[in-house]
Design a protein around this motif. Structure first.
Motif: not given
Lengths: 174, 174
Positions: A97, A86-87, A90, A94
């Motif tokens: 993450v 889901a990340a 991003d 990050d």
């Protein structure tokens, strides 16, 4: 002599079985001797068998418990991977993450160390011991029966499989 | 009669010990009978003991393996919590952080289900069975010996402790 308890105590009922089956009143002295020596030898042999069985059972018990406890962690790891998926939008930069991805790798390494290798390879032949095929796709660039997608990784070795990899398998293009 | 093998086979050496100690040549017929019956009863009693020991050892073996495998996951959980701590500045609304926090809760629940309760309470009295004190702090608002900070949570029950909680304990203010 026959007044002896055949069963040393209540709990000994099963244990005494090896000898108790033959616990009929005995005949003459020679027959008694032969019978008693036979009972003794049977009990000693049974003792030997039980002790050998302990050695075998010990490793089996440990392996069963290892499987059980390790299995409990698979849903945790699956959900960690879902959170990472889901990340993905991003970006890799990050730091959260990155940190979580390192934890995922650590979890996979932990399973590997316990004897449960991660199975998520594509391009390998379908193997019913390690794969569970949920769908097929026509492909003319790989051999039929090749794993082309892994929907959920499997974990295990040749001896002990925690769960198979859920895969998509290539079929011959029509 | 004495020509019988006292040890049914090579591997039976240890198993036969219960009876072999008394395997001297026997005297008269009555003495022989008494001796053999005694040997038989000893072997049966030993068999009973061995079987009872198996039942005890089985649970101990399982518990040991459970401890060992569950312990392997503590560093994974610790690192997951570190990643979450690092993300705290990003705010609770971040869906990745929310997802990872749910995974952390799932991991704690998994340990709890396996019998290893998380111990991270402050305000409780220091208990050497569950706590490891690494420092003290003078406080006049709580009783001396109260846990005022948990640096690393512990996991375990009263019977089996995976690791103690690392804590800071209050002392009386001077």
């Amino acid at each position: 002599m026959n007044g002896h308890e055949e069963r040393p105590d209540q709990d000994g009922a099963r244990a005494a079985q090896a000898g108790a089956d033959e616990a009929e009143p005995l005949g003459g002295s020679e027959a008694k001797l032969a019978e008693l020596e036979d009972r003794w030898l049977r009990a000693v042999a049974e003792l030997d068998n039980v002790r050998k069985r302990i050695a075998r059972d010990t490793e089996r018990l440990r392996a069963e418990e290892r499987d059980k406890v390790a299995s409990e962690w698979l849903p945790v790891l699956d959900n960690l991977e879902r959170a990472l998926s889901a990340a993905e939008g991003d970006g890799d930069a990050d730091p959260v993450v990155q940190g979580v991805r390192a934890v995922r790798d650590q979890a996979v390494a932990t399973l590997n160390r316990l004897g449960y290798r991660r199975q998520d390879q594509t391009g390998v032949p379908f193997d019913p011991r390690h794969h569970e095929a949920v769908s097929t796709v026509e492909r003319d660039d790989v051999a039929p029966g090749t794993v082309v997608e892994v929907l959920q990784p499997g974990y295990g070795g040749d001896q002990r499989q925690l769960r198979p990899a859920v895969v998509v398998v290539a079929t011959r293009a029509e």
